[in-house]
Design a protein around this motif. Structure first.
Motif, mmCIF file in Angstrom:
data_model
loop_
_atom_site.group_PDB
_atom_site.id
_atom_site.type_symbol
_atom_site.label_atom_id
_atom_site.label_comp_id
_atom_site.label_asym_id
_atom_site.label_seq_id
_atom_site.Cartn_x
_atom_site.Cartn_y
_atom_site.Cartn_z
ATOM 1 N N SER A 199 0.713 -0.994 -0.050
ATOM 2 C CA SER A 199 -0.001 -0.151 0.182
ATOM 3 C C SER A 199 0.826 1.181 -0.113
ATOM 4 N N ALA A 200 2.135 1.271 0.748
ATOM 5 C CA ALA A 200 2.984 2.596 0.732
ATOM 6 C C ALA A 200 3.315 2.589 -0.889
ATOM 7 N N LEU A 201 3.683 1.507 -1.649
ATOM 8 C CA LEU A 201 4.135 1.557 -3.110
ATOM 9 C C LEU A 201 2.773 2.183 -4.006
ATOM 10 N N GLU A 202 1.417 1.667 -3.778
ATOM 11 C CA GLU A 202 0.442 2.281 -4.235
ATOM 12 C C GLU A 202 0.452 3.874 -4.146
ATOM 13 N N ARG A 203 0.761 4.268 -2.708
ATOM 14 C CA ARG A 203 0.660 5.859 -2.532
ATOM 15 C C ARG A 203 1.754 6.411 -3.012
ATOM 16 N N GLY A 204 2.873 5.977 -3.420
ATOM 17 C CA GLY A 204 4.109 6.446 -3.944
ATOM 18 C C GLY A 204 4.551 7.292 -2.886
ATOM 19 N N ASP A 205 4.563 6.731 -1.649
ATOM 20 C CA ASP A 205 5.369 7.622 -0.453
ATOM 21 C C ASP A 205 6.567 7.038 0.039
ATOM 22 N N LEU A 206 7.429 7.695 -0.555
ATOM 23 C CA LEU A 206 9.004 7.263 -0.358
ATOM 24 C C LEU A 206 9.339 7.073 1.044
ATOM 25 N N GLN A 207 9.113 7.912 1.967
ATOM 26 C CA GLN A 207 9.683 7.728 3.394
ATOM 27 C C GLN A 207 8.695 6.446 3.944
ATOM 28 N N GLU A 208 7.443 6.164 3.575
ATOM 29 C CA GLU A 208 6.649 5.260 4.100
ATOM 30 C C GLU A 208 7.252 3.892 3.476
ATOM 31 N N ILE A 209 7.696 4.014 2.297
ATOM 32 C CA ILE A 209 8.086 2.590 1.736
ATOM 33 C C ILE A 209 9.511 2.238 2.325
ATOM 34 N N CYS A 210 10.067 3.261 2.413
ATOM 35 C CA CYS A 210 11.491 2.924 3.187
ATOM 36 C C CYS A 210 11.387 2.308 4.627
ATOM 37 N N ARG A 211 10.183 2.857 5.277
ATOM 38 C CA ARG A 211 9.722 2.073 6.492
ATOM 39 C C ARG A 211 9.639 0.347 6.665
ATOM 40 N N TYR A 212 9.098 -0.004 5.438
ATOM 41 C CA TYR A 212 8.633 -1.505 5.088
ATOM 42 C C TYR A 212 9.737 -2.245 4.493
ATOM 43 N N VAL A 213 10.964 -1.543 4.181
ATOM 44 C CA VAL A 213 12.127 -2.284 3.383
ATOM 45 C C VAL A 213 12.684 -3.289 4.683
ATOM 46 N N TYR A 214 12.738 -4.848 4.229
ATOM 47 C CA TYR A 214 13.116 -5.704 5.202
ATOM 48 C C TYR A 214 13.409 -6.868 4.471
ATOM 49 N N ASN A 215 14.479 -7.588 5.069
ATOM 50 C CA ASN A 215 14.980 -8.745 4.324
ATOM 51 C C ASN A 215 15.338 -9.815 5.587
ATOM 52 N N VAL A 216 14.627 -11.042 5.542
ATOM 53 C CA VAL A 216 14.664 -11.781 6.494
ATOM 54 C C VAL A 216 16.067 -12.649 6.803
ATOM 55 N N PHE A 217 16.768 -12.718 5.737
ATOM 56 C CA PHE A 217 18.134 -13.012 5.451
ATOM 57 C C PHE A 217 19.054 -12.375 6.601
ATOM 58 N N GLU A 218 18.730 -11.318 6.804
ATOM 59 C CA GLU A 218 19.814 -10.322 7.596
ATOM 60 C C GLU A 218 19.540 -11.116 8.925
ATOM 61 N N ASP A 219 18.317 -11.821 9.666
ATOM 62 C CA ASP A 219 18.241 -12.248 10.872
ATOM 63 C C ASP A 219 18.980 -13.638 10.954
ATOM 64 N N VAL A 220 19.553 -14.242 10.144
ATOM 65 C CA VAL A 220 20.333 -15.459 10.074
ATOM 66 C C VAL A 220 21.632 -15.158 9.687
ATOM 67 N N LEU A 221 22.302 -13.999 9.419
ATOM 68 C CA LEU A 221 23.364 -13.677 8.951
ATOM 69 C C LEU A 221 24.456 -14.086 9.878
ATOM 70 N N PRO A 222 25.420 -15.289 9.626
ATOM 71 C CA PRO A 222 26.478 -15.228 10.621
ATOM 72 C C PRO A 222 27.375 -14.116 10.908
ATOM 73 N N ARG A 223 27.989 -14.250 12.075
ATOM 74 C CA ARG A 223 28.995 -13.030 12.390
ATOM 75 C C ARG A 223 30.038 -12.949 11.475
#
Ligand code: ATP
Length: 290
Positions: A199-223
């Protein structure tokens, strides 16, 4: 014939479940950026399919995704591609999480359709693309899309509004199978809010879009890959709205409202890293629906 092969970023990457066939069901918001390879095709009189590139580190046989794409196209359509010569001017970083190889393969498929099967629908071309690799259907279509399944189920999205995107690839590869092997889907504590992103993309609101950027691979990234977090932290300190790893990494991207801020951050990162780029979203649909 010539085509550009654009890099992709994952604005979101979610892993939903492990399937019985060993693959994972994914849900990803994919976005093309302007950074690209140039691919060209020529019909010559030789035998088989050949590939030329100045990038000596790339394979030139069937293990090059561009060659594999041509072979799969020939097999699925019955077109004889003997004598086809593929050239790749490589600009995209390799093993970066930016689908460089998949995008080269997709550019080959679009050109082959144009030349030999102009009546072939986008759906059929994407079916062939899925036989080449999981990211290839998105790369065939281009722009921005929600990708589900292994990446083959696609829905067009509006894409990022104009902004500056900083890319930084540290000098080590991350093995995609290694990362998938570390994921226990039930143990993932956080998932991207994909509906919020759409829905942030539909609204074209850059700041809002940035709040939803997320990649689950970061949570399992080894040290051992902690450079990825360091680059993220640096980008955020240098005024990025958001910063995240793309795909299975190791490239980190940061989104900036203004080109100048992204260029300033690029200068800082370039003191430490060789592969630093400033680019923009590329929202053109490369293969249009009929
Ligand atoms: P993804 O985001 O799909 O995981 P990636 O950016 O991590 O892709 P690629 O750059 O596509 O990874 O390439 C990964 C591997 O594929 C490398 O080992 C490379 O040698 C091989 N490869 C085969 N064909 C190509 C190509 N045309 N361009 C780049 N790499 C290729």
């Amino acid at each position: 014939m010539e085509e550009r092969a654009y890099a992709k970023l994952n604005l979101t990457l979610d892993i939903l479940r492990k399937r019985e066939d060993g693959f994972h069901d994914l849900r990803m918001v994919m976005q093309n950026v302007a950074l690209c390879d140039d691919i060209s095709l020529e019909e010559k009189s030789g035998e088989g399919i050949s590939l030329h590139t100045k990038a000596a580190y790339l394979p030139t046989d069937s293990s090059n995704i561009a060659v594999k794409a041509a072979e799969v196209f020939a097999r699925e359509t019955g077109v004889n591609l003997s004598g086809l010569d593929i050239s790749i001017a490589k600009r995209l970083p390799v093993c970066a999480g930016m689908a460089g190889g998949s995008s080269d393969g997709a550019a080959v498929l679009r050109m082959l359709r144009r030349r030999y099967r102009p009546d072939m629908g986008r759906e059929e071309l994407e079916r062939i693309a899925a036989l080449v690799g999981s990211d290839v259907p998105f790369c065939v279509r281009g722009g921005a899309a929600l990708a589900e399944g292994k990446g083959e189920r696609l829905r067009d999205l509006p894409g990022l509004p104009d902004c500056a995107i900083l890319l930084c690839k540290p000098d080590f590869p991350i093995s995609t199978p290694e990362l998938f092997g570390l994921v226990r889907v039930k143990k993932l504590k956080f998932h991207p809010d994909t509906a919020g992103m759409l829905s942030a993309l539909e609204r074209g609101d850059l700041q809002e879009i940035c709040r939803y950027v997320y990649n689950v691979f970061e949570d399992v990234l080894p040290r051992k890959y902690q450079r990825v977090w360091e680059i993220k932290r640096q980008m955020l300190e240098l005024d990025a709205f958001t910063a995240a790893m793309t795909g299975s990494g190791p490239t980190v991207f940061g989104i900036f409202a203004e080109e100048e801020a992204a260029q300033r951050a690029a200068q800082v990162l370039a003191r430490e890293y060789r592969q630093v780029y400033v680019t923009r979203p590329w929202n053109e649909k490369l293969a249009k629906a009929e």
